[in-house]
Design an enzyme around this catalytic site. Structure first.
Site: not given
Length: 326
Positions: A10, A36, A76, A95, A119, A151, A155
C-alpha cells in the site's frame, strides 16, 4: 534488522519498505493487493533482501513463520478508503479485527518478542468538535452507527487487542492513530482527496469537493510519516502506548482545492457535490480533525520536513510526468 510489513504494498507500507531497504534491513511484505499495488514494490522485487507474499492476512499460512523471523512488525493491513468502507461494512469489521488479532496471537506464539507497531486511525475519535484531539480523551461512537463508523469500531477493537496483548503477554506494542497522510503512490480511487484534486487540476477538470467544503483536515507527507513510525517503533513497550501521528496544520477542503488550482496554474473550477450523490448514501462528515501532538513530540525527535505546498508541487510534477509518459 528483519522487518515484516503487513499491507506493505500500500501507499504508506511501500514507503516503509524503501526506508528499511535503504538502511540495509531485510524486508518481508504480505499484501492481498486489494488496495495495494505490486507496482509500488516493483523496484525491489528482484532484490535478495526483499520478499513479497501475495496473501490475505486473515488466512495466510506463512504468518507464524514470518513473525518468528521478524525483529519488527508493522501491521498496516486493513480495509481502507471511504468508498470501500461504505461498500463493504461487514468486510471492514471482519478483516480488520480478525487480521489484527491473528497477527498478535502469532507474535505471542512465536517464542520471542519483536517490536510491533499497529496502525490505527484518527477515525476512532468519532464526531468530536474539539480543536485538537488528544490520545487520552473520551471517544464517541454514535448510536445506530452508520457504515462509516464500522471502520472506527474495527480500529478501536484493534487498539484494545494490542494493549491487552502488551499488558498481559508482554508484547512490545505501539499503536499509532494516523491522521491524513498524503504523498507519492496514494491513489484517489478509494476516496482520497489530495490525489483526486491533483489529477483533476492537471487534467483541467472541475475539482470535486464533497459537501460544502468547509470540513478541514491536517495533512502530513508520507515521507515524514514513515520516519516517525520508524522512530516510534523503537519506543515499543510492554505497557502499550497510543500516539497521534500527523501534522498540526489544518486546511479546509475549499482552501485545499484553491491551493491545488493555484499551484498547478489550472483553469479548473470547483464543483461541490452533495454527500449523498458522492457516496450514494447518507453520509455524516466530521467538521474538522487536527491532532494534539504533545505525546508524539515527547517520544521522538523528528519534525515534518515536507510542507503541504512542497508535497503538492511534487505530486503535481509526478502527475504531469505520468501524463506525458502515457
Amino acid at each position: 534488522m528483519h522487518v515484516l510489513i503487513t499491507g506493505g504494498a500500500g501507499f504508506i507500507g511501500s514507503h516503509l519498505v524503501d526506508l528499511h531497504l535503504d538502511r540495509g534491513d531485510k524486508v518481508h511484505v504480505v499484501d492481498d493487493l486489494s488496495t495495494g499495488s505490486r507496482d509500488n514494490l516493483a523496484a525491489h522485487l528482484d532484490r535478495p533482501d526483499f520478499r513479497f507474499s501475495e496473501a490475505d492476512i486473515v488466512t495466510w499460512s506463512g504468518l507464524q513463520e514470518a513473525v518468528g523471523w521478524a525483529d519488527r512488525v508493522y501491521h498496516l493491513a486493513a480495509v481502507v478508503g471511504v468508498f470501500r468502507v461504505l461498500e463493504r461494512p461487514i468486510s471492514v469489521m471482519a478483516t480488520n479485527i480478525a487480521g489484527c488479532e491473528r497477527l498478535l496471537r502469532a507474535v505471542n506464539d512465536c517464542g520471542w518478542r519483536p517490536q510491533v507497531l499497529l496502525a490505527s486511525s484518527s477515525e476512532v475519535y468519532g464526531p468530536r468538535t474539539d480543536d485538537y484531539l488528544r490520545e487520552d480523551m473520551d471517544l464517541i461512537i454514535q448510536p445506530e452507527a452508520p457504515p462509516r463508523w464500522n471502520y472506527a469500531i474495527s480500529k478501536l477493537a484493534d487498539e484494545a487487542f494490542a494493549l491487552s496483548y502488551a499488558r498481559t503477554k508482554e508484547i512490545p506494542v505501539t499503536v499509532v492513530r494516523l491522521f491524513n497522510t498524503v504523498g507519492p503512490r496514494q491513489t484517489g480511487r478509494y476516496g482520497m482527496v489530495v490525489p483526486r484534486f491533483v489529477r483533476q487540476a492537471v487534467d483541467g477538470e472541475p475539482l470535486t469537493v464533497f459537501g460544502d467544503g468547509t470540513q478541514s483536515r491536517a495533512f502530513t507527507d508520507v515521507r515524514d510519516t514513515v520516519v516517525m513510525l520508524d522512530q516510534l517503533a523503537e519506543q515499543s513497550t510492554t505497557d502499550g502506548v497510543i500516539v497521534n501521528v500527523g501534522s498540526g496544520h489544518e486546511l479546509s477542503m475549499n482552501d485545499l482545492a484553491l491551493r491545488v488550482i493555484e499551484r498547478t496554474g489550472s483553469k479548473s473550477q470547483v464543483e461541490r457535490i452533495p454527500y449523498e450523490v458522492a457516496y450514494g448514501q447518507e453520509y455524516v462528515d466530521i467538521p474538522h480533525r487536527c491532532p494534539d501532538l504533545t505525546r508524539l513530540h515527547q517520544l521522538i525527535e523528528h519534525r515534518p520536513r515536507w510542507t503541504l505546498d512542497t508535497t503538492l508541487d511534487d505530486l503535481i510534477a509526478r502527475a504531469r510526468h505520468s501524463e506525458g509518459a502515457s
